[in-house]
Write a protein that holds these residues in place. Structure first.
Motif, PDB file in Angstrom:
ATOM      1  N   MET A 130     -63.226  48.066 -57.737  1.00  0.00           N
ATOM      2  CA  MET A 130     -64.278  48.221 -56.741  1.00  0.00           C
ATOM      3  C   MET A 130     -65.629  48.613 -57.335  1.00  0.00           C
ATOM      4  N   LYS A 131     -65.682  49.211 -58.481  1.00  0.00           N
ATOM      5  CA  LYS A 131     -66.944  49.701 -59.043  1.00  0.00           C
ATOM      6  C   LYS A 131     -67.966  48.576 -59.150  1.00  0.00           C
ATOM      7  N   ILE A 132     -69.125  48.807 -58.571  1.00  0.00           N
ATOM      8  CA  ILE A 132     -70.217  47.832 -58.600  1.00  0.00           C
ATOM      9  C   ILE A 132     -71.371  48.427 -59.397  1.00  0.00           C
ATOM     10  N   THR A 133     -71.813  47.695 -60.391  1.00  0.00           N
ATOM     11  CA  THR A 133     -73.006  48.092 -61.139  1.00  0.00           C
ATOM     12  C   THR A 133     -74.007  46.955 -61.049  1.00  0.00           C
ATOM     13  N   ILE A 134     -75.234  47.310 -60.782  1.00  0.00           N
ATOM     14  CA  ILE A 134     -76.290  46.299 -60.739  1.00  0.00           C
ATOM     15  C   ILE A 134     -77.363  46.688 -61.744  1.00  0.00           C
ATOM     16  N   LEU A 183     -77.499  42.526 -56.262  1.00  0.00           N
ATOM     17  CA  LEU A 183     -76.379  43.026 -55.466  1.00  0.00           C
ATOM     18  C   LEU A 183     -75.523  41.869 -54.961  1.00  0.00           C
ATOM     19  N   ILE A 184     -76.157  40.827 -54.450  1.00  0.00           N
ATOM     20  CA  ILE A 184     -75.420  39.668 -53.952  1.00  0.00           C
ATOM     21  C   ILE A 184     -74.659  38.986 -55.089  1.00  0.00           C
ATOM     22  N   GLU A 227     -81.234  52.713 -55.518  1.00  0.00           N
ATOM     23  CA  GLU A 227     -80.113  51.964 -56.098  1.00  0.00           C
ATOM     24  C   GLU A 227     -78.787  52.410 -55.494  1.00  0.00           C
ATOM     25  N   ALA A 228     -78.640  53.710 -55.252  1.00  0.00           N
ATOM     26  CA  ALA A 228     -77.399  54.216 -54.662  1.00  0.00           C
ATOM     27  C   ALA A 228     -77.177  53.615 -53.279  1.00  0.00           C
ATOM     28  N   THR A 229     -78.239  53.401 -52.526  1.00  0.00           N
ATOM     29  CA  THR A 229     -78.113  52.807 -51.199  1.00  0.00           C
ATOM     30  C   THR A 229     -77.598  51.379 -51.299  1.00  0.00           C
ATOM     31  N   LYS A 230     -78.123  50.616 -52.243  1.00  0.00           N
ATOM     32  CA  LYS A 230     -77.680  49.234 -52.413  1.00  0.00           C
ATOM     33  C   LYS A 230     -76.220  49.182 -52.860  1.00  0.00           C
ATOM     34  N   ILE A 231     -75.823  50.088 -53.705  1.00  0.00           N
ATOM     35  CA  ILE A 231     -74.432  50.115 -54.152  1.00  0.00           C
ATOM     36  C   ILE A 231     -73.511  50.486 -52.994  1.00  0.00           C
ATOM     37  N   LEU A 232     -73.937  51.413 -52.153  1.00  0.00           N
ATOM     38  CA  LEU A 232     -73.141  51.757 -50.967  1.00  0.00           C
ATOM     39  C   LEU A 232     -73.043  50.569 -50.013  1.00  0.00           C
ATOM     40  N   VAL A 238     -69.647  46.124 -47.964  1.00  0.00           N
ATOM     41  CA  VAL A 238     -69.358  44.697 -47.816  1.00  0.00           C
ATOM     42  C   VAL A 238     -68.054  44.333 -48.536  1.00  0.00           C
ATOM     43  N   TYR A 239     -67.913  44.801 -49.774  1.00  0.00           N
ATOM     44  CA  TYR A 239     -66.774  44.417 -50.614  1.00  0.00           C
ATOM     45  C   TYR A 239     -65.436  44.855 -50.027  1.00  0.00           C
ATOM     46  N   LEU A 240     -65.326  46.099 -49.651  1.00  0.00           N
ATOM     47  CA  LEU A 240     -64.032  46.634 -49.223  1.00  0.00           C
ATOM     48  C   LEU A 240     -63.468  45.926 -47.993  1.00  0.00           C
TER      49      LEU A 240
END
Length: 127
Positions: A70-74, A82-83, A2-7, A12-14
């Protein structure tokens, strides 16, 4: 995992948020010079300085807000979530940028109107 997907999400986001901020800023402040020159009655130095100050403030507000949200939670550990999280985050930021664009345009038009009002003499005021 999960940490990899958030990274990946952050990676992508930034850049997208920064690109949108720079694109909107360049478009807005390149075209706002005309309004500033009109507001400041052709005094190019003060018009450019004021425009640059508006641009700096625009960058600070928007980049700061992009970093703040910026915080992303899935909820599930898959790319679909993630998308969806990224589309929600980037879409929300794009709406925020649009609102900021129109707020700046409001200030430009208001300044232009105030400058025009100060040029027209008041018929009820003694000369």
């Amino acid at each position: 995992m999960e940490a990899t997907k958030i990274l990946i999400g952050y990676a992508v986001y930034l850049p997208v948020a920064l690109f949108l901020t720079f694109y909107v800023s360049k478009t807005l402040f390149k075209n706002s010079k005309v309004y500033m020159l009109d507001i400041f009655k052709g005094r190019e130095e003060i018009a450019n300085a004021t425009n640059k100050l508006f641009e700096t403030g625009f960058y600070l507000l928007n980049i700061g807000f992009a970093l703040l949200i910026m915080k992303i939670t899935i909820s599930a550990n898959d790319y679909r979530n993630l998308i969806e999280a990224l589309s929600s985050k980037i879409g929300g930021f794009a709406i925020y940028l649009g609102i900021m664009l129109f707020i700046n345009l409001y200030f430009f038009f208001r300044g232009k109107r105030k400058a025009k009002e100060s040029q027209t003499p008041n018929p009820f005021q003694p000369a």
